[in-house]
Design a protein around this motif. Structure first.
Motif, PDB file in Angstrom:
ATOM      1  N   ARG A 509      69.144 -13.337  65.913  1.00 35.26           N
ATOM      2  CA  ARG A 509      68.828 -14.555  65.182  1.00 35.26           C
ATOM      3  C   ARG A 509      70.142 -15.249  64.839  1.00 35.26           C
ATOM      4  NH1 ARG A 509      65.454 -12.560  62.042  1.00 35.26           N
ATOM      5  NH2 ARG A 509      66.520 -12.288  60.047  1.00 35.26           N
ATOM      6  N   LEU A 510      70.171 -16.552  65.001  1.00 31.47           N
ATOM      7  CA  LEU A 510      71.372 -17.339  64.723  1.00 31.47           C
ATOM      8  C   LEU A 510      70.963 -18.471  63.796  1.00 31.47           C
ATOM      9  CD1 LEU A 510      72.802 -17.512  68.355  1.00 31.47           C
ATOM     10  CD2 LEU A 510      73.450 -15.918  66.541  1.00 31.47           C
ATOM     11  N   GLU A 511      71.502 -18.444  62.577  1.00 27.63           N
ATOM     12  CA  GLU A 511      71.037 -19.386  61.552  1.00 27.63           C
ATOM     13  C   GLU A 511      72.187 -20.117  60.881  1.00 27.63           C
ATOM     14  OE1 GLU A 511      68.350 -19.354  57.435  1.00 27.63           O
ATOM     15  OE2 GLU A 511      69.214 -17.495  58.216  1.00 27.63           O
ATOM     16  N   ASN A 512      72.095 -21.431  60.885  1.00 22.25           N
ATOM     17  CA  ASN A 512      72.909 -22.318  60.064  1.00 22.25           C
ATOM     18  C   ASN A 512      71.988 -23.172  59.204  1.00 22.25           C
ATOM     19  OD1 ASN A 512      75.320 -21.461  61.178  1.00 22.25           O
ATOM     20  ND2 ASN A 512      75.623 -23.259  62.469  1.00 22.25           N
ATOM     21  N   LEU A 513      72.512 -23.720  58.138  1.00 22.12           N
ATOM     22  CA  LEU A 513      71.772 -24.704  57.349  1.00 22.12           C
ATOM     23  C   LEU A 513      72.219 -26.101  57.729  1.00 22.12           C
ATOM     24  CD1 LEU A 513      71.457 -23.141  53.785  1.00 22.12           C
ATOM     25  CD2 LEU A 513      70.107 -22.762  55.859  1.00 22.12           C
ATOM     26  N   LEU A 514      71.254 -27.006  57.751  1.00 22.96           N
ATOM     27  CA  LEU A 514      71.466 -28.380  58.186  1.00 22.96           C
ATOM     28  C   LEU A 514      71.093 -29.345  57.066  1.00 22.96           C
ATOM     29  CD1 LEU A 514      69.684 -28.127  61.681  1.00 22.96           C
ATOM     30  CD2 LEU A 514      72.107 -27.708  61.184  1.00 22.96           C
ATOM     31  N   LEU A 515      71.909 -30.356  56.881  1.00 25.41           N
ATOM     32  CA  LEU A 515      71.626 -31.433  55.931  1.00 25.41           C
ATOM     33  C   LEU A 515      71.202 -32.665  56.711  1.00 25.41           C
ATOM     34  CD1 LEU A 515      71.716 -32.825  53.134  1.00 25.41           C
ATOM     35  CD2 LEU A 515      74.183 -33.136  53.485  1.00 25.41           C
ATOM     36  N   VAL A 516      70.008 -33.158  56.446  1.00 24.58           N
ATOM     37  CA  VAL A 516      69.518 -34.344  57.146  1.00 24.58           C
ATOM     38  C   VAL A 516      70.280 -35.569  56.646  1.00 24.58           C
ATOM     39  CG1 VAL A 516      67.489 -35.731  57.726  1.00 24.58           C
ATOM     40  CG2 VAL A 516      67.233 -33.270  57.289  1.00 24.58           C
ATOM     41  N   GLN A 517      70.787 -36.349  57.609  1.00 20.58           N
ATOM     42  CA  GLN A 517      71.578 -37.531  57.292  1.00 20.58           C
ATOM     43  C   GLN A 517      71.166 -38.690  58.206  1.00 20.58           C
ATOM     44  OE1 GLN A 517      73.321 -37.636  54.724  1.00 20.58           O
ATOM     45  NE2 GLN A 517      75.051 -36.228  54.617  1.00 20.58           N
ATOM     46  N   PRO A 518      71.432 -39.931  57.784  1.00 18.32           N
ATOM     47  CA  PRO A 518      71.223 -41.047  58.720  1.00 18.32           C
ATOM     48  C   PRO A 518      72.118 -40.877  59.946  1.00 18.32           C
ATOM     49  CG  PRO A 518      71.528 -41.841  56.466  1.00 18.32           C
ATOM     50  CD  PRO A 518      71.862 -40.382  56.450  1.00 18.32           C
ATOM     51  N   ALA A 519      71.564 -41.112  61.125  1.00 17.52           N
ATOM     52  CA  ALA A 519      72.348 -41.004  62.346  1.00 17.52           C
ATOM     53  C   ALA A 519      73.357 -42.155  62.403  1.00 17.52           C
ATOM     54  CB  ALA A 519      71.438 -41.045  63.569  1.00 17.52           C
ATOM     55  N   ILE A 520      74.576 -41.839  62.782  1.00 17.83           N
ATOM     56  CA  ILE A 520      75.626 -42.865  62.799  1.00 17.83           C
ATOM     57  C   ILE A 520      76.007 -43.282  64.207  1.00 17.83           C
ATOM     58  CG2 ILE A 520      76.606 -42.161  60.594  1.00 17.83           C
ATOM     59  CD1 ILE A 520      78.750 -40.629  62.126  1.00 17.83           C
ATOM     60  N   THR A 521      75.426 -42.671  65.212  1.00 17.41           N
ATOM     61  CA  THR A 521      75.739 -43.072  66.593  1.00 17.41           C
ATOM     62  C   THR A 521      75.005 -44.366  66.913  1.00 17.41           C
ATOM     63  OG1 THR A 521      73.930 -41.659  67.347  1.00 17.41           O
ATOM     64  CG2 THR A 521      76.140 -40.737  67.404  1.00 17.41           C
ATOM     65  N   PRO A 522      75.580 -45.203  67.746  1.00 13.85           N
ATOM     66  CA  PRO A 522      74.921 -46.474  68.075  1.00 13.85           C
ATOM     67  C   PRO A 522      73.655 -46.257  68.881  1.00 13.85           C
ATOM     68  CG  PRO A 522      76.852 -46.114  69.462  1.00 13.85           C
ATOM     69  CD  PRO A 522      76.886 -45.044  68.410  1.00 13.85           C
ATOM     70  N   ALA A 523      72.731 -47.169  68.722  1.00 17.94           N
ATOM     71  CA  ALA A 523      71.489 -47.087  69.492  1.00 17.94           C
ATOM     72  C   ALA A 523      71.798 -47.216  70.983  1.00 17.94           C
ATOM     73  CB  ALA A 523      70.535 -48.195  69.058  1.00 17.94           C
TER      74      ALA A 523
END
Length: 594
Positions: A509-523
């Protein structure tokens, strides 16, 4: 504790006295929490099963214990198969089992331990249910521990970010808008968030066990053992929070006669609904109004989460260094204790956020394995070792899993194949960009696709929400094959933990925690108007390069992993000694340097 047959005989005698033919016993307390005080460990006392999810059903001639895929192997080890059938919750639901074996029987239940939602499958199965005045397990548990009475403490604004009055006023405005006089809260985590308080009544989660009624004028009736409240905490709560004892609950609920009262049928015991309706209140069933705002961390809480993971990373990397150089020959229990000791190197560390899962070789294949003195296994050379653990810090909660190879020989190709497929799924989810409004269910396949391509899978969810110095397993969001109609929102923290488990051999098992953020890459498409979200990785620790089959990774996956490892080294290395820095540099070296 007496033996299983004796406990069952005693329980059945109580059931006869109460004029019922069977009994439903969930794993949980009056607050329906995951982690409970010792006095509420009824399922463990009766069945010896210590998993954090389960249920028992008892009839006069047979009995069964149920749990999910995380605990099926653990049940086989802990539960007496001569007394209890050991069944999978989904494959054989308890209501289905009772309908098959107890048609026409009177089945008792404790209305303080089951939510209305949890009771519904038993009603739909056509069973005759009887709400019991006393809990029959409590009647025979003669050495049951006393309820906890630890101090209730304030959670200051430097960690909470928003004062309690502001939170209460927002909630009260929602009540007034929907025409409700109040909302009943049973979840101590919701109350802790709303009132900015914490405690130590249950293990692993900093909660003070209590109930609350939040009124439409933003005042609160708090039902808590008064001995828990210091003068400082009473002052912190303020005049608008009136303190009652839990014994005052029936009278205060009865006082809601004629009122519209909001209550979550999943997060409150059915006793509250039954009591309110008997008093003449109109019960409005709705989701706990604290769940979503609690899950969406404000900027102070987000920064606290980053700080907690930085502190945790120092301990994790020191542990992985120790494991790599000295770990072989020690036991699983000692390894978990070593990690806890490394965490205690931070003055801000409070406690584990759950019991560490420290499994070597075949024990790693037990998804929620809990090492004990009886099951402790020595870490050996040339096998897979899985360590899943977390910490509580006053500014955040952590949860991380790493799977390592103990060397010195190279791992078998099939182990590397499985590990790399899990890693590819982990990377795919971490890199995801998705439109606002996407649920975790829609993302789950990203973490499984590489495993599915090899005919592999895992029997647990991919991600769960994480609290802010609260529960390590927090709703309402998740990433799972099980659909939840809750979209991911910026500010939510969620785990990313695909895995693979080969019974009798190893677990990964490989686990990290992720924080949801607005995507900053261009459409990518000109004129696109939808808002997109992405993940910020909070966890900082290397993945074991010895287990990676590099030729299975594409250039994008390699680039992600190299960039992640470079970040781990940059942020953690300055906090290690010279020897630790040298080790971490090798552990975080680019894959092209193999």
């Amino acid at each position: 504790m007496t033996d299983a047959p004796t406990r069952l005989r005693a329980l059945r005698q109580i059931l006869r006295e109460d004029n019922v033919d069977g009994f439903i016993l969930p794993r949980g307390d009056e607050h329906l929490g995951e982690y409970v005080a010792p006095c509420a460990e009824r399922l463990a006392w009766l069945t010896d099963f210590t998993g954090s999810a389960g249920m028992a059903t008892v009839l006069m001639d047979r009995a069964a214990v149920f749990s999910d895929g995380r605990y099926t192997t653990q049940m086989e080890h802990q539960v007496d198969g001569l007394c209890w059938e050991r069944l999978h919750l989904r494959e054989t639901p308890p209501a289905q089992w009772l309908a098959q074996h107890a048609a026409g029987a009177r089945i008792g239940y404790d209305p303080r331990l089951l939510s209305e939602n949890a009771l519904l499958p038993f009603i739909q199965a056509g069973l005759t249910l009887v709400a019991l005045v006393r809990n029959p397990v409590d009647a025979i548990w003669t050495d049951r521990p006393e309820p906890p009475r630890t101090p209730c403490l304030e959670q200051p604004l430097e960690y909470s970010g928003i004062d309690s009055l502001t939170k209460r006023q927002t909630l009260a405005a929602q009540l007034r808008k929907s025409g409700e006089a109040c909302v009943v809260l049973s979840d101590p985590a919701s109350i802790a968030w709303l009132l900015n308080i914490r405690g130590n009544d249950v293990p692993y989660t900093p909660l003070s066990l209590c109930f609350a009624i939040v009124n439409a004028d933003a005042s609160v009736s708090l039902f808590i053992d008064p001995v828990k409240l210091t003068p400082r905490t009473r002052e912190w709560l303020g005049e608008d929070v009136r303190v009652f004892t839990p014994d005052d609950l029936p009278a205060q609920l009865a006082a809601q006669a004629g009122q519209r009262v909001q209550i979550d049928p999943a997060a409150n015991s059915v006793w509250f609904i039954q009591t309110l309706e008997q008093a003449g209140a109109t019960v409005i069933r709705a989701t706990d109004p604290c769940l979503l705002p609690k899950a969406i961390k404000n900027q102070v809480e987000q920064q606290g989460a980053r700080h907690a993971h930085e502190q945790d990373a120092i301990a994790i990397c020191r542990f992985l260094h120790w494991l790599d150089t000295e770990g072989v020959g020690t036991g699983e229990l000692e390894a978990a204790q070593r990690l806890d000791a490394f965490r205690k190197g931070s003055q801000d560390y409070r406690e584990e956020s759950f019991p560490a899962i420290s499994g070597s070789g075949p024990n790693g294949a037990i998804i929620h394995y809990r090492v004990t003195a009886e099951t402790d296994r020595i870490l050996r050379h040339n096998e897979v070792y899985l360590i899943d653990s977390g910490g509580q810090y006053p500014y955040g909660t952590t949860d991380i899993t790493r799977t390592v190879w103990t060397g010195p020989e190279q791992p078998d190709d099939d182990v590397c194949d499985a590990f790399t497929r899990v890693l590819r799924g982990h990377i795919a989810l971490a890199r995801a960009h998705f439109p606002h409004g996407t649920t975790g269910h829609a993302l789950d396949a990203l973490a499984r696709q590489a495993l599915w391509e090899g005919g592999l899978d895992y029997d647990h969810g991919t991600g769960h929400g994480i609290g802010s110095y609260l529960s390590v397993h927090e709703g309402p969001c998740n990433i799972s094959t099980n659909y939840r109609p809750v979209p991911l929102e910026a500010g939510m923290i969620i785990s990313n933990e695909p895995g693979y488990y080969r019974p009798g051999a190893f677990g990964i098992r490989l686990e990290n925690l992720l924080l949801v953020q607005p995507a900053i890459t261009p459409a990518v498409t000109t004129g696109a108007t939808r808002r997109f979200l992405a993940f910020e990785v909070l966890t900082l620790a290397p993945f074991d390069r010895r287990l990676i089959a590099v030729d299975m990774l594409n250039t994008t996956e390699i680039a992600w992993l190299d960039a992640y490892h470079a970040r781990v080294f940059e942020q953690v290395a300055p906090h290690l000694d010279k020897v630790g820095q040298t080790w971490l540099q090798a552990a975080c070296a680019p894959l092209s340097a193999r």
